[in-house]
Design a protein around this motif. Structure first.
Motif, PDB file in Angstrom:
ATOM      1  N   ASN A   1     -29.720  45.958 -75.265  1.00 12.00           N
ATOM      2  CA  ASN A   1     -30.375  44.905 -75.609  1.00 12.00           C
ATOM      3  C   ASN A   1     -29.055  43.574 -75.872  1.00 12.00           C
ATOM      4  O   ASN A   1     -30.197  42.916 -76.479  1.00 12.00           O
ATOM      5  CB  ASN A   1     -30.710  45.661 -77.225  1.00 12.00           C
ATOM      6  N   ASN A   2     -28.615  43.703 -76.071  1.00 10.16           N
ATOM      7  CA  ASN A   2     -27.718  42.595 -76.129  1.00 10.16           C
ATOM      8  C   ASN A   2     -26.919  41.548 -74.610  1.00 10.16           C
ATOM      9  O   ASN A   2     -26.668  40.975 -74.769  1.00 10.16           O
ATOM     10  CB  ASN A   2     -26.168  42.940 -77.257  1.00 10.16           C
ATOM     11  N   GLY A   3     -27.735  42.270 -73.673  1.00  7.05           N
ATOM     12  CA  GLY A   3     -27.347  41.912 -72.136  1.00  7.05           C
ATOM     13  C   GLY A   3     -26.089  42.142 -71.925  1.00  7.05           C
ATOM     14  O   GLY A   3     -25.277  42.705 -72.752  1.00  7.05           O
ATOM     15  N   THR A   4     -25.418  40.780 -71.280  1.00  2.16           N
ATOM     16  CA  THR A   4     -24.130  41.095 -70.865  1.00  2.16           C
ATOM     17  C   THR A   4     -23.288  40.258 -71.013  1.00  2.16           C
ATOM     18  O   THR A   4     -22.066  40.182 -70.795  1.00  2.16           O
ATOM     19  CB  THR A   4     -23.716  41.313 -68.808  1.00  2.16           C
ATOM     20  N   ASP A   5     -23.771  39.484 -71.556  1.00  2.30           N
ATOM     21  CA  ASP A   5     -22.836  37.990 -71.906  1.00  2.30           C
ATOM     22  C   ASP A   5     -22.664  38.264 -73.899  1.00  2.30           C
ATOM     23  O   ASP A   5     -22.190  37.572 -74.315  1.00  2.30           O
ATOM     24  CB  ASP A   5     -23.219  37.164 -71.645  1.00  2.30           C
TER      25      ASP A   5
HETATM   26 CA   LIG Z   1     -24.531  44.559 -74.262  1.00  3.51          CA
END
Ligand SMILES: [Ca+2]
Ligand SMILES: [Ca+2]
Ligand SMILES: [Ca+2]
Length: 256
Positions: A98-102
């Motif tokens: 849910n917080n992506g990769t960045d």
């Molecule tokens: Ca992440």
């Protein structure tokens, strides 16, 4: 045996030698904190700021990760059971980071997957860092995790009761790294009951009554309801300090 086979034997012996240590570190007394709170799809968790990690996170290695047959699990109409013994995600299970990769920077792409490291029944359970692009084998969760798995929608229209039961094994940094069991009627705002700390090396029974969802109330009488689990860790003190994370097994959603 060739050298590769010998290597496997040596690794197996090493892993077996380390097992009692891992079990001891997760054992002790049950000690958990609880809170309620809303989590939002696509919005990274807003966890309190910490000092920078003392050492960079390194993915643990598990050369003996087992493989299994890719067969579908049985589906049931009013009681949805999941044991993570068969192909997963199946049906309407979804998992994502849910917080992506960045977030906040140079983060990882981690979500839930089935693992054979711990279970309350069978050989497999769900664990929040084994799936998605950077997924790896347990134990030891990463910092800055916001790993979701959801099931739905299901309908609670006309239902007199709707209940989620499951077994969970928890081993996290108390007050900083959390497992949420959640429900939603819009697949956007998830209302969660959060736990942090340790179940002392055991699986405990957990429940979520959809008649009384923390922070929301009753979710009965809704044509669309989603349930799920969220694992959130802050920026430091995670698997590098020996914390294993959270395992979920023997999930059953019963609507009647
Ligand atoms: Ca992440
Ligand atoms: Ca299982
Ligand atoms: Ca932490």
């Amino acid at each position: 045996m060739n050298s590769k086979q010998w290597m496997k034997v040596v690794l197996a012996v090493l892993v077996l030698a380390l097992l009692p240590v891992a079990v001891v570190s997760a054992a002790g007394k049950v000690n958990m904190q609880q809170k309620t709170g809303v989590a939002v799809v696509g919005v990274p968790a807003d966890l309190p700021a910490r000092d920078a990690p003392a050492k960079p996170w390194v993915f643990p290695n598990n050369p003996l990760g087992l493989e299994k047959a890719n067969v579908p699990s049985p589906n049931m109409p009013l009681t949805w059971k999941e044991s993570w013994e068969f192909a997963w995600p199946n049906g309407t299970w979804l998992t994502w980071d849910n917080n992506g990769t960045d977030y906040p920077s140079d983060n990882y792409d981690l979500c839930w997957n089935d693992v054979s490291y711990r279970d309350s029944k069978g050989n497999w359970s769900g664990w929040p860092a084994a799936g998605c692009g950077d997924g790896y084998s347990p134990p030891g969760y990463a910092p800055n995790m916001d790993s979701w798995m959801t099931l739905g929608p299901v309908s609670t229209s006309g239902a007199k009761s709707a209940k989620l039961t499951y077994k969970y094994f928890l081993h996290t940094e108390m007050n900083y790294d959390w497992l949420g069991v959640c429900a939603s009627v819009d697949n956007f705002n998830y209302y969660c009951s959060w736990r942090s700390g340790t179940t002392a090396g055991k699986f405990l029974k957990g429940t979520l009554d959809l008649k009384n969802v923390p922070g929301y109330g009753s979710m009965l009488g809704n044509p669309y309801v989603w349930v799920g689990y969220i694992f959130q860790s802050d920026s430091s003190v995670s698997g590098d300090y020996g914390y294993e994370g959270a395992y979920i097994d023997e999930f059953a959603l019963t609507i009647k």
